[in-house]
Design a protein around this motif. Structure first.
Motif, short mmCIF file in Angstrom:
data_model
loop_
_atom_site.label_atom_id
_atom_site.label_comp_id
_atom_site.label_asym_id
_atom_site.label_seq_id
_atom_site.Cartn_x
_atom_site.Cartn_y
_atom_site.Cartn_z
N SER A 69 2.02 89.90 27.49
CA SER A 69 0.88 89.79 28.41
C SER A 69 0.93 88.47 29.16
N ASP A 70 -0.04 88.28 30.04
CA ASP A 70 -0.14 87.01 30.76
C ASP A 70 -0.22 85.82 29.82
N ARG A 71 -0.86 86.01 28.67
CA ARG A 71 -1.07 84.89 27.75
C ARG A 71 0.25 84.27 27.31
N SER A 72 1.13 85.09 26.81
CA SER A 72 2.40 84.55 26.31
C SER A 72 3.36 84.20 27.44
N LEU A 73 3.34 84.96 28.52
CA LEU A 73 4.27 84.68 29.62
C LEU A 73 3.91 83.37 30.31
N SER A 74 2.63 83.10 30.49
CA SER A 74 2.22 81.83 31.08
C SER A 74 2.60 80.67 30.17
N PHE A 75 2.42 80.86 28.88
CA PHE A 75 2.79 79.83 27.90
C PHE A 75 4.29 79.55 27.99
N ALA A 76 5.10 80.62 28.05
CA ALA A 76 6.56 80.46 28.13
C ALA A 76 6.97 79.77 29.43
N ALA A 77 6.33 80.16 30.53
CA ALA A 77 6.68 79.57 31.81
C ALA A 77 6.45 78.05 31.82
N GLU A 78 5.36 77.62 31.19
CA GLU A 78 5.04 76.20 31.16
C GLU A 78 6.04 75.40 30.34
N ARG A 79 6.64 76.02 29.35
CA ARG A 79 7.51 75.30 28.41
C ARG A 79 9.00 75.56 28.60
N CYS A 80 9.35 76.45 29.51
CA CYS A 80 10.76 76.85 29.63
C CYS A 80 11.23 76.76 31.08
N PRO A 81 11.36 75.55 31.62
CA PRO A 81 11.77 75.39 33.02
C PRO A 81 13.21 75.81 33.29
N ASN A 82 14.02 76.01 32.23
CA ASN A 82 15.42 76.37 32.39
C ASN A 82 15.66 77.88 32.30
N LEU A 83 14.59 78.65 32.40
CA LEU A 83 14.70 80.10 32.29
C LEU A 83 15.58 80.66 33.40
N LEU A 84 16.55 81.48 33.02
CA LEU A 84 17.48 82.09 33.98
C LEU A 84 17.28 83.60 34.10
N VAL A 85 16.90 84.23 32.99
CA VAL A 85 16.75 85.69 32.96
C VAL A 85 15.38 86.03 32.40
N LEU A 86 14.64 86.86 33.13
CA LEU A 86 13.33 87.32 32.67
C LEU A 86 13.26 88.83 32.84
N SER A 87 13.17 89.53 31.71
CA SER A 87 13.04 90.99 31.72
C SER A 87 11.80 91.35 30.91
N ILE A 88 10.78 91.88 31.59
CA ILE A 88 9.48 92.17 30.94
C ILE A 88 9.03 93.57 31.31
N ARG A 89 9.84 94.54 31.05
CA ARG A 89 9.51 95.92 31.39
C ARG A 89 8.27 96.41 30.63
N SER A 90 7.54 97.33 31.26
CA SER A 90 6.41 98.01 30.60
C SER A 90 5.39 97.03 30.04
N CYS A 91 4.95 96.12 30.87
CA CYS A 91 3.93 95.14 30.46
C CYS A 91 2.66 95.38 31.27
N PRO A 92 1.74 96.20 30.78
CA PRO A 92 0.55 96.55 31.56
C PRO A 92 -0.39 95.39 31.80
N ASN A 93 -0.27 94.31 31.03
CA ASN A 93 -1.17 93.17 31.17
C ASN A 93 -0.47 91.90 31.63
N VAL A 94 0.66 92.09 32.31
CA VAL A 94 1.27 90.99 33.04
C VAL A 94 0.87 91.16 34.50
N THR A 95 0.31 90.12 35.09
CA THR A 95 -0.24 90.20 36.44
C THR A 95 0.39 89.13 37.35
#
Length: 311
Positions: free
Chosen positions: A111-137
């Motif tokens: 959901s947005d909760r964990s993805l926002s948390f990850a985005a703030e702490r993982c500036p080196n992210l290269l691959v993001l696959s979040i299929r079937s996430c009804p609460n990611v906005t």
């Protein structure tokens, strides 16, 4: 179990090893050979030293649950709040333990909760696959865009709360993006999802295909691989993509019902690097749609094989 109970003691074969006393380097060497699931269901709960080793950043450059999801038949339980909270908890923990080294996130039903948390702490992210996430906005996707500018691959398939606004922001802030997967569920024959995916979510299938196509065309010029299965965009949208994304090598248009074979051939002719284009490959009985609205289906009879995907 208690730390002193791990290993220790003698056996008939002689003294046994005390696994709890392995050095941190040895533990990391062992744990690195296990999958994420294996670490989370065993060693992490063995003792304090093993739990500490399981949190070492070197083990958390990749968070991959997608491999496990692919092995299982989709379950209605995956769409429950309880399941989502479990995925969120794991993702937040790994993002925290990675100490900024997390480069790949591949999961579903976060959901947005964990993805926002990850985005703030993982500036080196290269691959993001979040299929079937009804609460990611769009909210968390904007955070990803601003914090993870090195992003190269993005899969937001079946995420219906993500709009063309996110595509615009991602495109502006992630110039290295090479792979985009924005597939929708089978809205032509939703029966395969009934009983698994909540009906209200199926009915929320995005309708603004041309807006998404325009955003991709304008803000993602460096794309090489693009998947838009079951997208509702028209020939106008495809034309925009073919003008704006000249580096495309692979284009998946499976089940894009508003495109004809002639559209695809004509509009992709200027893509010099295109080596693979997957065309709509299915058959729709005339009784399903009004012929005056979908009269172009007669083109499919002549130009597409119709024995692979039948509705």
């Amino acid at each position: 179990m208690e730390e002193e109970k791990v290993g220790g003691g003698d056996t008939d074969a002689g003294p046994s090893s005390n696994w709890a006393e392995l050095t941190h380097v040895c533990l990391i060497n062992i744990l690195s050979r296990l999958t994420l699931e294996e670490r989370w269901t065993g060693p992490m709960f063995a003792c304090r030293s093993w739990f500490s080793a399981c949190k070492d950043p070197v083990l958390h450059s990749v968070f991959d649950l997608e491999t496990r999801f692919d092995l299982l038949a989709e379950s209605p339980r995956w769409w429950t709040p309880e399941f989502e909270r479990g995925i969120d908890s794991m993702l937040r923990s790994v993002a925290d333990w990675s100490d900024g080294s997390l480069a790949e996130i591949k999961t579903r039903h976060c959901s947005d909760r964990s993805l926002s948390f990850a985005a703030e702490r993982c500036p080196n992210l290269l691959v993001l696959s979040i299929r079937s996430c009804p609460n990611v906005t769009d909210d968390s996707m904007c955070r990803v865009a601003f914090r993870c500018s090195k992003l190269r691959e993005l899969d937001i398939s079946y995420c219906y709360e993500i709009s063309h606004e996110s595509l615009m922001v991602i495109g502006r802030n992630c110039p290295n993006l090479k792979v985009l997967k924005r597939n929708l569920m089978n809205w032509l024959d939703p029966s395969q999802h009934v009983g698994i995916v909540p009906n209200e979510y199926l009915n929320a299938c995005p309708q603004d295909g041309d807006s998404e196509a325009a955003a991709i065309a304008k803000f993602m010029p460096n794309l090489e691989h693009l998947e838009l299965r079951f997208s509702k965009f028209s020939a106008k949208g495809l034309g925009s993509i073919c003008k704006g994304c000249l580096n495309l090598e692979c284009l998946d248009l499976s089940a894009c019902a508003n495109l004809t074979s002639r559209d695809i051939v004509n509009l992709t002719s200027n893509l010099k690097n295109l080596t693979r284009v997957i065309k709509p490959n299915f058959y729709i009985p005339r009784s399903v749609f009004h012929t005056e609205r979908y009269g172009h289906w007669n083109l499919y009879d002549e130009r597409f094989q119709t024995d692979v995907f039948r509705i």
